[in-house]
Design a protein around this motif. Structure first.
Motif, short mmCIF file in Angstrom:
data_model
loop_
_atom_site.label_atom_id
_atom_site.label_comp_id
_atom_site.label_asym_id
_atom_site.label_seq_id
_atom_site.Cartn_x
_atom_site.Cartn_y
_atom_site.Cartn_z
N ALA A 377 1.13 -1.27 0.17
CA ALA A 377 -0.06 -0.12 -0.08
C ALA A 377 0.66 1.15 -0.01
O ALA A 377 1.88 1.11 0.89
CB ALA A 377 -0.94 0.05 1.06
N MET A 378 0.62 2.31 -0.98
CA MET A 378 1.63 3.29 -1.52
C MET A 378 0.82 4.90 -0.99
O MET A 378 -0.54 4.43 -2.21
CB MET A 378 2.14 2.80 -2.67
CG MET A 378 2.77 4.66 -2.60
SD MET A 378 4.18 4.77 -1.58
CE MET A 378 5.82 3.10 -2.41
N PRO A 379 0.50 5.59 -0.29
CA PRO A 379 -0.54 6.87 -0.37
C PRO A 379 -0.03 7.59 -1.88
O PRO A 379 1.14 7.46 -1.95
CB PRO A 379 0.62 7.58 0.87
CG PRO A 379 1.33 6.53 1.40
CD PRO A 379 2.12 5.41 0.95
N ILE A 380 -1.30 7.86 -1.84
CA ILE A 380 -1.54 8.71 -3.33
C ILE A 380 -1.85 10.45 -2.74
O ILE A 380 -2.69 10.50 -2.38
CB ILE A 380 -1.45 7.90 -4.45
CG1 ILE A 380 -3.28 8.00 -4.05
CG2 ILE A 380 -0.65 6.91 -5.35
CD1 ILE A 380 -4.28 6.52 -4.94
N ASP A 381 -1.79 10.88 -3.70
CA ASP A 381 -2.16 12.62 -3.17
C ASP A 381 -3.51 12.75 -4.99
O ASP A 381 -2.37 12.90 -5.45
CB ASP A 381 -0.94 13.32 -3.79
CG ASP A 381 -1.71 14.66 -3.14
OD1 ASP A 381 -2.89 14.84 -2.84
OD2 ASP A 381 -0.83 15.72 -3.58
N VAL A 382 -4.07 12.24 -4.61
CA VAL A 382 -5.78 11.88 -5.20
C VAL A 382 -6.44 13.67 -5.00
O VAL A 382 -6.74 13.30 -3.00
CB VAL A 382 -5.57 11.61 -5.73
CG1 VAL A 382 -4.89 10.96 -6.31
CG2 VAL A 382 -6.48 10.16 -4.52
N ALA A 383 -7.63 13.86 -5.59
CA ALA A 383 -8.78 14.47 -5.48
C ALA A 383 -9.36 13.70 -4.67
O ALA A 383 -10.46 12.69 -5.95
CB ALA A 383 -9.41 15.54 -6.26
N LEU A 384 -10.27 14.36 -3.49
CA LEU A 384 -11.13 12.78 -2.60
C LEU A 384 -12.01 13.61 -2.61
O LEU A 384 -12.09 15.07 -2.54
CB LEU A 384 -10.45 11.79 -1.46
CG LEU A 384 -8.91 11.29 -1.69
CD1 LEU A 384 -8.51 11.03 -1.09
CD2 LEU A 384 -9.28 10.12 -2.52
N HIS A 385 -13.35 12.83 -1.99
CA HIS A 385 -14.15 13.81 -1.49
C HIS A 385 -14.73 14.17 -0.58
O HIS A 385 -15.32 15.13 -0.03
CB HIS A 385 -15.98 12.38 -1.23
CG HIS A 385 -15.12 11.13 -0.07
ND1 HIS A 385 -14.18 10.65 -0.81
CD2 HIS A 385 -15.59 11.70 0.98
CE1 HIS A 385 -14.22 10.22 0.51
NE2 HIS A 385 -14.87 10.47 1.44
N HIS A 386 -13.78 14.20 0.54
CA HIS A 386 -13.77 15.20 1.29
C HIS A 386 -11.98 15.07 2.15
O HIS A 386 -11.68 14.35 1.96
CB HIS A 386 -14.27 14.26 2.54
CG HIS A 386 -14.65 15.69 3.61
ND1 HIS A 386 -13.67 15.36 4.95
CD2 HIS A 386 -15.74 16.07 4.62
CE1 HIS A 386 -14.10 16.36 5.91
NE2 HIS A 386 -15.02 16.92 5.36
N PRO A 387 -12.11 16.86 2.66
CA PRO A 387 -10.67 16.60 2.97
C PRO A 387 -10.03 15.88 4.21
O PRO A 387 -8.40 15.28 3.92
CB PRO A 387 -10.51 18.48 3.79
CG PRO A 387 -11.92 18.55 2.67
CD PRO A 387 -12.74 17.83 2.74
N ASP A 388 -10.88 15.12 5.48
CA ASP A 388 -10.35 14.48 5.98
C ASP A 388 -10.11 12.39 5.07
O ASP A 388 -9.19 11.84 5.86
CB ASP A 388 -11.71 13.88 6.66
CG ASP A 388 -11.64 14.88 7.98
OD1 ASP A 388 -10.89 15.21 7.71
OD2 ASP A 388 -12.37 14.79 8.69
N ALA A 389 -10.18 12.50 4.11
CA ALA A 389 -10.38 11.35 3.68
C ALA A 389 -9.19 11.33 2.73
O ALA A 389 -8.38 12.32 2.69
CB ALA A 389 -11.24 10.90 2.15
N ARG A 390 -8.31 9.75 3.03
CA ARG A 390 -6.84 9.59 1.97
C ARG A 390 -6.76 8.18 1.79
O ARG A 390 -8.07 7.89 1.31
CB ARG A 390 -6.25 9.47 3.38
CG ARG A 390 -6.07 8.72 4.85
CD ARG A 390 -5.25 8.38 5.84
NE ARG A 390 -5.86 8.97 6.72
CZ ARG A 390 -5.28 8.67 8.02
NH1 ARG A 390 -3.98 8.50 7.97
NH2 ARG A 390 -5.89 8.99 8.98
#
Length: 673
Positions: A377-390
């Motif tokens: 699992a590698m964190p990715i920086d993408v636009a999501l539905h809410h600022p709290d989501a990752r």
């Protein structure tokens, strides 16, 4: 401007472009996607060529892909970040989708093509998957009323449409009750509470715009308040608000809605030729009949009730020792149970919680999956539905498997509970489609700069939902209709409940349960106490669950009750439900059952699946290694990657060699004594 929902998504991994989607985009996108889907269905139905699996069944698999794309983005926003506009859209979409669904199953030329394929199935050179998809498609049409005609067909269509409206209304009423209630706490009220709970209450006050610490109806906040607050009056007030959701009178009251839903479900089943909705619903589940469900629940109930009675007697003694006369009340159980655990087992939630950091538990869930299945699992920086989501990219041996999204914190605009859903499910009907999966929880958000701390129950929930996510992300089938969690309802909880077991593997806690301030690992003595008390208060937990499951079953196994609340009371009274233990989900807020048909007549499924998950984990224990590679490989091959490609019982037998009895479940819950 171009509607982002209808344009090609050039975002990383084809994720919804949440940063470019406006609420006003949804209705025109929905209408355009619905029109496209109807046109595709019409082309299938009127195709002059003889029906084939490809031009009929596979074409149906792809017909509403654009509609699913639009609606998956909408449902994520509507369930996690609701607002007036999205609630209005949901009320508009639900009946229109019900009409669309009814149009498909009532399309006579379309069903004739499916019926012709079904009759000719023995002469067709179908793969195992294709044969399964054909059977499920044909069965689904029949069970949706494709063979009904005239007034019966028209009435069934109206019933489905009304049920869609009522389910949405039930959900929105519940959200409104949860959003609108909070209880302010004074400094005196806060003084006896542990630091983590004080911090959580202050954070909740900030989140709700209050100027003081508050208790809200978020489970992750109200349960610890009931555990630790010595103020019996405040405990009662909080408990009554929590259990009174959906039954407060006025426009958000769900009691008449529940009654109408039950009546319409009963009518729907009878239109289709079944004696009851439970008989209709359970026909396609592993359990098969209401009688088999009741037998399992009552077998476990006998042990659970005896355990709860013993515990209740001890807690009542503690209540009386505090100078309080009268019986143990529901708002007392958790408080005295926590005191008892601290006294008899030298363990309390306040001592444990600093070792259960959210970020470390996420790491633990990923690490277990890596050891079992080799995923990264590698964190990715993408636009999501809410600022709290990752979000994370999930890979194996360098190959992209999925995108996993976590949305963990409670907020007023989010539906309560925890769940897993897919923005996109795995398939390869016409192209390779990688899944996009989201876990949603409602943990208390910490103050700025502070780590999020979980209860043990929260940590178990995190593992549970990630088990569902693995079922989606490791799916390896051709057709979306049998992908991932598209399995029998009483089988779908197997991967999720099974994954919870790894939270209690000593090596996992030893590595990832580290103190939020010192970074030190959980002391071995504390670790032993945690594992030794894994089944503590299990009588209470089992009784409250079975109470809900039996009420749900009773509601649907006979004629619909005119007054569900009266019938609920009668069922619990006949059962001998302990006074101090309410059913886990009372009817007016029983979202599993009344927000849609998913768990209606099927809340038992958690326990049915638990029979298998307890037995499945014993396979690892029998091998002497909770990470045994051969068993993990069988688990992936026959359960996690297989989706609904075969009958659920066949899949389990392929993994374990046999079907289990309830003995492992009773041992796992500590109810054999």
């Amino acid at each position: 401007m171009t509607n982002a929902l209808l344009a090609d998504w050039t975002t990383p991994f084809g994720l919804p472009p949440f940063d470019r989607i406006a609420d006003e985009d949804f209705d025109p996108a929905f209408e355009a996607a619905l029109t496209d889907a109807r046109a595709r269905i019409a082309r299938i139905a009127t195709n002059p060529e003889p029906p084939t699996f490809g031009n009929t069944i596979e074409a149906l698999e792809l017909a509403d892909r654009q509609l699913s794309k639009v609606m998956s983005a909408f449902y994520v926003l509507a369930s996690t970040s609701s607002n007036d506009a999205r609630e209005a859209l949901q009320r508009s979409f639900s009946p229109r989708l019900a009409v669309y669904s009814s149009e498909i199953t009532a399309n006579r030329p379309l069903f004739q093509r499916i019926e012709a394929l079904w009759e000719a199935r023995e002469d067709m050179d179908l793969t195992v998957e294709q044969a399964r998809v054909l059977m499920l498609t044909h069965r689904g049409f029949v069970r949706s009323g494709a063979r009904l005609e005239g007034k019966a067909a028209d009435r069934l269509k109206s019933v489905k449409e009304r049920l869609a409206v009522l389910g949405t209304q039930f959900t929105q009423n519940l959200l409104a009750d949860e959003r609108d209630w909070s209880m302010p706490l004074s400094e005196d009220d806060l003084a006896p509470l542990p630091d983590f709970l004080v911090s959580a209450a202050r954070s909740a006050g900030d989140e709700t715009g209050k100027r003081t610490a508050v208790v809200t109806l978020s489970r992750s906040l109200i349960v610890p308040f009931l555990q630790f607050s010595p103020n019996r009056t405040l405990r009662e007030k909080a408990w009554r608000a929590w259990t009174g959701r959906g039954a407060n009178g006025g426009p958000t009251d769900n009691r008449t809605i529940a009654a109408e839903i039950l009546a319409l479900r009963d009518e729907r089943a009878r239109l289709l030729g079944y004696d009851s909705f439970a008989a209709y619903k359970l026909e396609t589940e592993m359990a098969g009949t209401p009688e088999r469900v009741r037998d399992l629940l009552m077998e476990v109930w006998t042990h659970a009730r005896a355990s709860a009675d013993r515990d209740g007697a001890r807690l009542t003694e503690m209540l009386h020792a505090d100078g309080i006369a009268g019986p143990l009340e529901p708002w007392d159980w958790r408080y005295y149970s926590e005191k008892r655990r601290a006294t008899e087992h030298d363990l309390n939630e306040a001592e444990l919680k600093p070792y259960l950091q959210l970020d470390r538990m996420i790491e633990a869930a990923f690490a277990v999956a890596h050891r079992l299945f080799g995923i990264e699992a590698m964190p990715i920086d993408v636009a999501l539905h809410h600022p709290d989501a990752r979000a994370w990219e999930i890979t194996r041996d360098g190959r992209h498997l999925a995108v996993f999204i976590g949305d963990y914190f409670a907020r007023g605009s989010k539906r309560s509970g925890a769940w897993c859903s897919a923005l996109r499910s795995q398939s390869r009907t016409d192209e390779e489609v990688a899944p996009v999966v989201i876990n949603v929880c409602n943990f208390v958000k910490p103050a700025e700069g502070r780590p999020a701390l979980l209860s043990y129950d929260d940590a178990r929930t995190l593992f549970h939902e990630f088990g569902h996510a693995l079922h989606q992300m490791l799916s390896d089938v051709t057709y979306e209709s049998i992908s991932g969690t598209s399995v029998a309802r009483d089988f779908v909880e197997l991967p999720s409940q099974l994954y919870e077991h790894w939270l209690e593997v000593p090596d996992v806690l030893a590595e990832f349960a580290t103190h939020a301030e010192t970074g030190e690992p959980m002391p071995e003595a504390l670790l032993r106490k945690v594992l030794a008390t894994a089944t503590y208060d299990m009588g209470f937990q089992t009784v409250e669950y079975i109470g809900s499951a039996l009420v749900d079953l009773d509601f649907h196994a006979g004629p619909a009750p005119a007054d569900p609340m009266q019938r609920q009371a009668e069922v619990l009274d006949a059962l001998g439900m302990p006074h101090a233990i309410p059913m886990r989900h009372a009817t007016p807020h029983f979202a599993h059952v009344f927000s849609g048909d998913g768990y209606s007549s099927g809340y038992y499924s958690y326990m049915w699946s638990e029979v298998m998950d307890a037995d499945a984990f014993e396979a690892f224990l029998e091998a002497g290694d909770p990470f045994d590679p051969e068993i993990a490989e069988r688990l992936e091959a026959h359960i996690l990657s297989a989706g609904g490609s075969s009958d659920a019982a066949d899949l389990y037998i392929a993994f374990r060699g046999r079907m289990p009895g309830p003995e492992a479940l009773l041992r796992g819950r500590g109810l054999t004594g």
